[in-house]
Design an enzyme around this catalytic site. Structure first.
Site, PDB file in Angstrom:
ATOM      1  N   THR A 172       0.843  -1.195   0.000  1.00 54.25           N
ATOM      2  CA  THR A 172       0.000   0.000   0.000  1.00 54.25           C
ATOM      3  C   THR A 172       0.877   1.245   0.000  1.00 54.25           C
ATOM      4  OG1 THR A 172      -1.868  -1.047   1.120  1.00 54.25           O
ATOM      5  CG2 THR A 172      -1.711   1.342   1.298  1.00 54.25           C
ATOM      6  N   PHE A 174       1.070   5.152   0.850  1.00 56.81           N
ATOM      7  CA  PHE A 174       0.469   6.194   1.671  1.00 56.81           C
ATOM      8  C   PHE A 174       1.032   7.550   1.256  1.00 56.81           C
ATOM      9  CE2 PHE A 174       0.187   2.379   4.150  1.00 56.81           C
ATOM     10  CZ  PHE A 174      -0.964   2.483   4.909  1.00 56.81           C
TER      11      PHE A 174
END
Length: 288
Positions: A172, A174
């Site tokens: 992921t 960010f």
């Protein structure tokens, strides 16, 4: 007073882990929603926000492309977190004695092999770390949780299996948000930089093709491009993009000038250092 960084989710969530890894000296503040996290930063109650923007398997994180341009916040950094899930249960529980596994819908979808192998019933929860908290509260050995490793420590659960995700490359990205200020000059970012922006093309044939042509002719690498609708009509489309480089770099400067000619709106969301994870060697080491 300690500096604070806000994130969406419960303690032990992947966003919490990203905060601790990138900013170990800051106090991580959990928020019930993305809107709450944005508001804490905008109001000054938190110094920074850690917000997931895209996942290598699930794609973009819902609503962020709408919330970010409207927030009046600025992207000042990025962080890539390899995503790992552990199978957690109350002390003394076993996989063989369990019947259900609880977690966020994305986590359940990313751990299908384990769920199928053990014949567990997947039950959707609102949050990965939240499912760990619930399993601890229920105190039922038949109910397990798929959650990040930090959740086991926080909620006193046993780790029945580690790194059970189907794809070990699951990552992921960010973005780190702060209140708006002047964009950093090139000499403030001596290394590789990333520029994020949104734009709206003119309503003419081949407008997007023409708008993006300047990036190709000037050799600017665009690493992300996504479209989304605005308003109540299907005619208004905004695009969110990330490119390598700083607006003061000549290739990107020329590309943005050409983009401006074919658009009705361009807004830079942030100029910030490129994460080390963008290099192939670093990615291989991080996912090992």
């Amino acid at each position: 007073m300690a500096s604070k960084i806000a994130y969406q989710g419960e303690p032990g969530a992947n966003s919490n882990i990203a905060c601790q890894q990138m900013f170990p000296d800051m106090e991580s503040v959990p928020c019930a929603s993305f809107e709450d996290a944005f508001e804490l930063v905008a109001s000054g109650e938190a110094d920074l926000g850690m917000i997931p923007i895209e996942n290598s398997i699930a794609g973009r994180v819902a609503d962020i492309h709408i919330l970010l341009p409207q927030s009046n916040l600025q992207i000042v950094g990025e962080y890539f977190l390899p995503i790992h899930f552990d199978l957690l249960g109350i002390p003394g529980s076993t996989i063989e004695g369990a019947t259900e596994v609880h977690s966020h819908i994305h986590a359940l979808g990313q751990c299908r092999k384990l769920i199928r192998e053990h014949g567990l019933k997947p039950v959707i929860a609102g949050d990965t770390a939240g499912s760990a908290r619930e399993v601890a509260e229920w105190n039922d050995p038949r109910k397990l949780s798929l959650a990040p490793p930090l959740a086991a420590q926080i909620y006193g659960l046993d780790v029945l299996a580690s790194r059970v995700e189907d794809d070990p490359s699951n990552t992921t990205r960010f973005v780190v948000l702060a209140r708006e200020t002047a964009l950093p000059a090139r000499d403030e970012l001596p290394g590789p930089a990333v520029t994020s922006f949104v734009f709206r093309v003119r309503n003419v044939p081949s407008a997007l093709y023409k708008a993006l042509g300047g990036f190709a002719t000037n050799g600017v690498n665009m690493t992300r491009l996504e479209s989304y609708m605005v308003g109540n009509e299907f005619a208004a489309t905004m695009f969110m993009a990330d490119v390598e480089g700083h607006p003061e770099d000549l290739p990107l400067k020329l590309a943005l000038e050409e983009l401006d000619f074919f658009t009705t709106e361009v807004r830079i969301l942030g100029v910030y250092p490129a994460a080390d994870y963008r290099t192939a060697d670093y990615r291989e080491a991080a996912t090992a």
